[in-house]
Enzyme design. Structure first.
Site, PDB file in Angstrom:
ATOM      1  N   GLY A   1       0.789  -1.227   0.000  1.00 32.20           N
ATOM      2  CA  GLY A   1       0.000   0.000   0.000  1.00 32.20           C
ATOM      3  C   GLY A   1       0.818   1.272   0.000  1.00 32.20           C
ATOM      4  O   GLY A   1       0.323   2.319   0.423  1.00 32.20           O
ATOM      5  N   SER A   2       2.056   1.219  -0.471  1.00 37.93           N
ATOM      6  CA  SER A   2       2.860   2.450  -0.452  1.00 37.93           C
ATOM      7  C   SER A   2       2.271   3.515  -1.375  1.00 37.93           C
ATOM      8  O   SER A   2       2.323   4.707  -1.078  1.00 37.93           O
ATOM      9  CB  SER A   2       4.313   2.145  -0.829  1.00 37.93           C
ATOM     10  OG  SER A   2       4.442   1.822  -2.203  1.00 37.93           O
TER      11      SER A   2
ATOM     12  N   ASN B   1      -5.457   3.480 -12.453  1.00 35.98           N
ATOM     13  CA  ASN B   1      -4.507   2.450 -12.039  1.00 35.98           C
ATOM     14  C   ASN B   1      -3.097   2.960 -12.264  1.00 35.98           C
ATOM     15  O   ASN B   1      -2.849   3.771 -13.179  1.00 35.98           O
ATOM     16  CB  ASN B   1      -4.713   1.163 -12.849  1.00 35.98           C
ATOM     17  CG  ASN B   1      -3.758   0.050 -12.420  1.00 35.98           C
ATOM     18  OD1 ASN B   1      -3.575  -0.205 -11.237  1.00 35.98           O
ATOM     19  ND2 ASN B   1      -3.119  -0.589 -13.393  1.00 35.98           N
TER      20      ASN B   1
ATOM     21  N   HIS C   1       0.679   1.513 -13.129  1.00 38.10           N
ATOM     22  CA  HIS C   1       1.333   0.314 -13.643  1.00 38.10           C
ATOM     23  C   HIS C   1       2.831   0.597 -13.736  1.00 38.10           C
ATOM     24  O   HIS C   1       3.222   1.654 -14.249  1.00 38.10           O
ATOM     25  CB  HIS C   1       0.762  -0.033 -15.022  1.00 38.10           C
ATOM     26  CG  HIS C   1       1.370  -1.245 -15.646  1.00 38.10           C
ATOM     27  ND1 HIS C   1       1.062  -2.521 -15.236  1.00 38.10           N
ATOM     28  CD2 HIS C   1       2.282  -1.367 -16.638  1.00 38.10           C
ATOM     29  CE1 HIS C   1       1.776  -3.389 -15.960  1.00 38.10           C
ATOM     30  NE2 HIS C   1       2.514  -2.710 -16.814  1.00 38.10           N
TER      31      HIS C   1
ATOM     32  N   ARG D   1     -14.946 -15.343  -9.942  1.00 34.85           N
ATOM     33  CA  ARG D   1     -14.564 -13.938  -9.994  1.00 34.85           C
ATOM     34  C   ARG D   1     -15.761 -13.022  -9.777  1.00 34.85           C
ATOM     35  O   ARG D   1     -15.685 -12.045  -9.023  1.00 34.85           O
ATOM     36  CB  ARG D   1     -13.882 -13.652 -11.341  1.00 34.85           C
ATOM     37  CG  ARG D   1     -13.093 -12.368 -11.413  1.00 34.85           C
ATOM     38  CD  ARG D   1     -12.448 -12.192 -12.792  1.00 34.85           C
ATOM     39  NE  ARG D   1     -11.410 -13.163 -13.048  1.00 34.85           N
ATOM     40  CZ  ARG D   1     -10.145 -13.017 -12.647  1.00 34.85           C
ATOM     41  NH1 ARG D   1      -9.803 -11.941 -11.946  1.00 34.85           N
ATOM     42  NH2 ARG D   1      -9.244 -13.927 -12.922  1.00 34.85           N
TER      43      ARG D   1
HETATM   44  C1  GRF Z   1       4.118  -1.202  -7.271  1.00 29.03           C
HETATM   45  O1  GRF Z   1       5.225  -1.519  -8.080  1.00 29.03           O
HETATM   46  C2  GRF Z   1       2.967  -0.843  -8.159  1.00 29.03           C
HETATM   47  O2  GRF Z   1       3.363  -0.234  -9.375  1.00 29.03           O
HETATM   48  C3  GRF Z   1       2.371  -2.163  -8.477  1.00 29.03           C
HETATM   49  O3  GRF Z   1       2.382  -2.815  -7.214  1.00 29.03           O
HETATM   50  C4  GRF Z   1       3.636  -2.473  -6.565  1.00 29.03           C
HETATM   51  C5  GRF Z   1       3.435  -2.307  -5.087  1.00 29.03           C
HETATM   52  O4  GRF Z   1       2.601  -1.200  -4.886  1.00 29.03           O
HETATM   53  N1  GRF Z   1       1.069  -2.043  -9.051  1.00 29.03           N
HETATM   54  P1  GRF Z   1       2.161  -0.730  -3.385  1.00 29.03           P
HETATM   55  O5  GRF Z   1       3.421  -0.535  -2.557  1.00 29.03           O
HETATM   56  O6  GRF Z   1       1.297  -1.832  -2.795  1.00 29.03           O
HETATM   57  O7  GRF Z   1       1.429   0.559  -3.622  1.00 29.03           O
END
Ligand code: GRF
Length: 201
Positions: free
Chosen positions: A12-13, A107, A109, A65
């Site tokens: 979740g950064s 999103n 990516h 799904r």
């Molecule tokens: C990141 O590289 C993001 O681009 C990808 O997931 C990775 C971890 O993201 N989609 P986060 O730290 O969970 O936001």
């Protein structure tokens, strides 16, 4: 005030960067952080920031799904989001789910789309001998990693880079790019934002 829901699967950064940006005169606020993994570390970070959270374990639905998405929609719709941000969300969403948020789902990516949609982007860029890599924020459409591009940030690929060192360099840019794009998007500006390279960190 625009209401932003953020979907995560892991650390979740990017969610933290987005949530931290939505303060003061920013016209949006985070109203929910939801994950397909109850153990996602980002859920604890969101709760610590005072943001409502929800977890719907996709593994509880076997391969169904549609059933997973129906369960995820309940807390998501209850939060009445104006915008949904996928941030490290690692489940492929059906066209039906995506269409519910057409034109208001974003999103991030970790590649310079249209290069390297899908997974393992950094290893692929390294194997291709690319001179640069980066990240892209795009509108989510039913086709995977293919919607209109809203922003990009580039980083150099350096000698000796591994997928891990490259991912770390790109992640720094993700945390700059996503909040900047969201702020413009909330204001109705969908022109692509091309971030200048930051001072090499
Ligand atoms: C990141 O590289 C993001 O681009 C990808 O997931 C990775 C971890 O993201 N989609 P986060 O730290 O969970 O936001």
């Amino acid at each position: 005030m625009k209401r932003v829901a953020i979907l995560i699967s892991g650390s979740g950064s990017n969610m933290v960067a987005l949530a931290r940006s939505m303060t003061g005169d920013h016209p949006a606020r985070p109203v929910l952080v939801a994950s397909n993994d109850p153990a996602a570390a980002g859920l604890g970070k969101a709760a610590a920031m005072g943001i409502a959270t929800a977890a719907v374990d996709h593994r509880a639905f076997g391969g169904d799904r549609a059933a997973f998405e129906a369960a995820l929609l309940a807390p998501l719709l209850a939060a009445r989001p104006d915008i949904v941000c996928l941030a490290g969300f690692m489940r492929i969403l059906t066209a039906g789910f995506v269409q519910r948020f057409a034109g208001r789902m974003l999103n991030i990516h970790p590649s310079l789309l249209p290069r390297y949609p899908g997974l393992d982007t950094h290893r692929r860029a390294l194997e291709a001998g690319d001179a640069e890599a980066g990240c892209t924020v795009h509108e989510v459409t039913p086709a995977l990693d293919a919607g209109p591009i809203l922003g990009q940030a580039r980083v150099p690929i350096l000698p000796g880079d591994t997928p891990q060192t490259l991912a770390a360099r790109v992640l720094v840019q993700e945390h700059r790019l996503y909040p900047a794009v969201l702020r413009r998007f909330v204001a109705g500006d969908r022109r692509p934002l091309l971030l200048p390279a930051a001072a090499e960190t």
